[in-house]
Design a protein around this motif. Structure first.
Motif, PDB file in Angstrom:
ATOM      1  N   MET A   1     -23.313  32.274  31.612  1.00 52.45           N
ATOM      2  CA  MET A   1     -22.935  31.163  30.752  1.00 52.45           C
ATOM      3  C   MET A   1     -24.164  30.293  30.507  1.00 52.45           C
ATOM      4  O   MET A   1     -24.874  29.933  31.437  1.00 52.45           O
ATOM      5  CB  MET A   1     -21.842  30.323  31.429  1.00 52.45           C
ATOM      6  CG  MET A   1     -21.574  29.045  30.698  1.00 52.45           C
ATOM      7  SD  MET A   1     -20.614  27.765  31.550  1.00 52.45           S
ATOM      8  CE  MET A   1     -19.429  28.635  32.484  1.00 52.45           C
ATOM      9  N   GLU A   2     -24.414  30.010  29.277  1.00 54.27           N
ATOM     10  CA  GLU A   2     -25.521  29.128  28.926  1.00 54.27           C
ATOM     11  C   GLU A   2     -25.099  27.684  29.198  1.00 54.27           C
ATOM     12  O   GLU A   2     -24.032  27.251  28.767  1.00 54.27           O
ATOM     13  CB  GLU A   2     -25.874  29.283  27.445  1.00 54.27           C
ATOM     14  CG  GLU A   2     -26.486  30.618  27.107  1.00 54.27           C
ATOM     15  CD  GLU A   2     -27.902  30.765  27.620  1.00 54.27           C
ATOM     16  OE1 GLU A   2     -28.672  29.791  27.573  1.00 54.27           O
ATOM     17  OE2 GLU A   2     -28.234  31.876  28.080  1.00 54.27           O
ATOM     18  N   ARG A   3     -25.939  26.970  29.909  1.00 52.00           N
ATOM     19  CA  ARG A   3     -25.674  25.556  30.177  1.00 52.00           C
ATOM     20  C   ARG A   3     -26.837  24.746  29.616  1.00 52.00           C
ATOM     21  O   ARG A   3     -27.988  25.178  29.651  1.00 52.00           O
ATOM     22  CB  ARG A   3     -25.557  25.306  31.675  1.00 52.00           C
ATOM     23  CG  ARG A   3     -24.352  25.971  32.293  1.00 52.00           C
ATOM     24  CD  ARG A   3     -24.226  25.568  33.757  1.00 52.00           C
ATOM     25  NE  ARG A   3     -22.987  26.036  34.314  1.00 52.00           N
ATOM     26  CZ  ARG A   3     -22.882  27.006  35.212  1.00 52.00           C
ATOM     27  NH1 ARG A   3     -23.964  27.603  35.668  1.00 52.00           N
ATOM     28  NH2 ARG A   3     -21.710  27.366  35.677  1.00 52.00           N
ATOM     29  N   LYS A   4     -26.518  23.551  29.137  1.00 56.70           N
ATOM     30  CA  LYS A   4     -27.561  22.668  28.601  1.00 56.70           C
ATOM     31  C   LYS A   4     -27.145  21.225  28.844  1.00 56.70           C
ATOM     32  O   LYS A   4     -26.035  20.822  28.522  1.00 56.70           O
ATOM     33  CB  LYS A   4     -27.750  22.922  27.102  1.00 56.70           C
ATOM     34  CG  LYS A   4     -28.911  22.160  26.508  1.00 56.70           C
ATOM     35  CD  LYS A   4     -29.107  22.549  25.051  1.00 56.70           C
ATOM     36  CE  LYS A   4     -30.191  21.724  24.408  1.00 56.70           C
ATOM     37  NZ  LYS A   4     -30.330  22.016  22.987  1.00 56.70           N
ATOM     38  N   LYS A  59     -20.165  30.875  39.646  1.00 59.85           N
ATOM     39  CA  LYS A  59     -19.280  29.707  39.555  1.00 59.85           C
ATOM     40  C   LYS A  59     -19.670  28.599  40.536  1.00 59.85           C
ATOM     41  O   LYS A  59     -19.271  27.458  40.366  1.00 59.85           O
ATOM     42  CB  LYS A  59     -17.825  30.121  39.758  1.00 59.85           C
ATOM     43  CG  LYS A  59     -17.494  30.669  41.132  1.00 59.85           C
ATOM     44  CD  LYS A  59     -16.034  31.098  41.216  1.00 59.85           C
ATOM     45  CE  LYS A  59     -15.710  31.734  42.533  1.00 59.85           C
ATOM     46  NZ  LYS A  59     -15.453  30.817  43.605  1.00 59.85           N
ATOM     47  N   ASP A  60     -20.437  28.951  41.550  1.00 58.68           N
ATOM     48  CA  ASP A  60     -20.856  27.964  42.532  1.00 58.68           C
ATOM     49  C   ASP A  60     -22.373  27.795  42.561  1.00 58.68           C
ATOM     50  O   ASP A  60     -22.950  27.445  43.574  1.00 58.68           O
ATOM     51  CB  ASP A  60     -20.344  28.355  43.923  1.00 58.68           C
ATOM     52  CG  ASP A  60     -18.836  28.237  44.028  1.00 58.68           C
ATOM     53  OD1 ASP A  60     -18.255  27.396  43.309  1.00 58.68           O
ATOM     54  OD2 ASP A  60     -18.237  28.971  44.816  1.00 58.68           O
ATOM     55  N   GLU A 119     -17.287  19.032  36.134  1.00 58.96           N
ATOM     56  CA  GLU A 119     -16.759  20.384  36.016  1.00 58.96           C
ATOM     57  C   GLU A 119     -16.025  20.853  37.271  1.00 58.96           C
ATOM     58  O   GLU A 119     -15.003  21.526  37.191  1.00 58.96           O
ATOM     59  CB  GLU A 119     -17.901  21.352  35.700  1.00 58.96           C
ATOM     60  CG  GLU A 119     -17.410  22.692  35.207  1.00 58.96           C
ATOM     61  CD  GLU A 119     -18.524  23.506  34.586  1.00 58.96           C
ATOM     62  OE1 GLU A 119     -18.828  24.570  35.142  1.00 58.96           O
ATOM     63  OE2 GLU A 119     -19.078  23.081  33.556  1.00 58.96           O
ATOM     64  N   LYS A 120     -16.525  20.497  38.437  1.00 60.80           N
ATOM     65  CA  LYS A 120     -15.999  21.039  39.691  1.00 60.80           C
ATOM     66  C   LYS A 120     -15.558  19.982  40.701  1.00 60.80           C
ATOM     67  O   LYS A 120     -14.798  20.282  41.604  1.00 60.80           O
ATOM     68  CB  LYS A 120     -17.081  21.887  40.378  1.00 60.80           C
ATOM     69  CG  LYS A 120     -17.553  23.058  39.600  1.00 60.80           C
ATOM     70  CD  LYS A 120     -16.712  24.198  39.939  1.00 60.80           C
ATOM     71  CE  LYS A 120     -17.374  25.529  39.836  1.00 60.80           C
ATOM     72  NZ  LYS A 120     -16.416  26.556  40.145  1.00 60.80           N
ATOM     73  N   GLY A 121     -16.148  18.801  40.593  1.00 61.05           N
ATOM     74  CA  GLY A 121     -15.934  17.789  41.620  1.00 61.05           C
ATOM     75  C   GLY A 121     -16.977  17.934  42.713  1.00 61.05           C
ATOM     76  O   GLY A 121     -17.192  19.032  43.212  1.00 61.05           O
ATOM     77  N   VAL A 122     -17.630  16.852  43.033  1.00 62.49           N
ATOM     78  CA  VAL A 122     -18.643  16.854  44.089  1.00 62.49           C
ATOM     79  C   VAL A 122     -18.185  15.880  45.163  1.00 62.49           C
ATOM     80  O   VAL A 122     -18.067  14.687  44.903  1.00 62.49           O
ATOM     81  CB  VAL A 122     -20.032  16.448  43.538  1.00 62.49           C
ATOM     82  CG1 VAL A 122     -21.037  16.277  44.674  1.00 62.49           C
ATOM     83  CG2 VAL A 122     -20.531  17.464  42.522  1.00 62.49           C
TER      84      VAL A 122
END
Length: 172
Positions: A1-4, A59-60, A119-122
């Motif tokens: 997945m491209e992230r920017k 994913k992680d 996106e995931k929660g930190v």
């Protein structure tokens, strides 16, 4: 997945094999590599093979290149990696030495933390660095992290083991 992700001075984006030459500039630099866990890249083909082996869709794992907006040049890389045993995201980064001391790493890592949190929660972030590496200590302090515990880590090839400090910041 491209992230920017964009910050004031940087574009943070997924790196590809096409970035091998830029990455080799710091991966082959003994000063940059001194405290890193991977061995010094002595040949650009090592950099290319490493880039081919990466799972950019993990994913992680949120590992992005740091592109200087002003020049369009890829100057570093870093991100967050989830550690289930700690229930925390571990930070990691490297930067060409001609850009050290400009606050670019905290800027990039904070933007990645914010992105991953949405996106995931930190719940927490952790970071480990060689005790004599005062520059990494300063990065972690700028991110609001504080001393957590002592430890050790070794380069992947076993050539060096460092006495280390772990820093941590809890969010929730």
């Amino acid at each position: 997945m491209e992230r920017k992700i964009e910050t004031e001075r940087l574009i943070l984006r997924t790196v590809t094999v096409d970035d091998a030459e830029a990455i080799f500039k710091w991966a082959a630099d003994p000063d940059v590599n001194k405290y890193l866990i991977y061995p010094l890249h002595k040949d650009i083909n090592v950099t290319r093979e490493w880039l081919k082996s990466r799972d950019i869709d993990g994913k992680d794992e949120f590992d992005l290149g740091f592109v200087l907006k002003e020049t369009g040049e890829l100057i570093g890389q870093g991100g967050l990696f989830y550690h289930g045993d700690l229930d925390a995201w571990s930070i990691g980064y490297n930067l060409r030495k001609d850009y050290w001391g400009q606050g670019l790493v905290p800027e990039a890592i904070q933007a990645i933390i914010d992105y991953v949190d949405k996106e995931k929660g930190v719940r927490a972030i952790v970071g480990e660095f060689a005790k004599e590496n005062s520059k990494s200590r300063r990065v972690m302090e700028k991110l609001g992290m504080t001393y957590w515990k002592d430890g050790q880590y070794s380069k992947f090839d076993g050539s060096v083991t460092f006495e280390a400090c772990w820093y941590k910041k809890e969010y929730r």
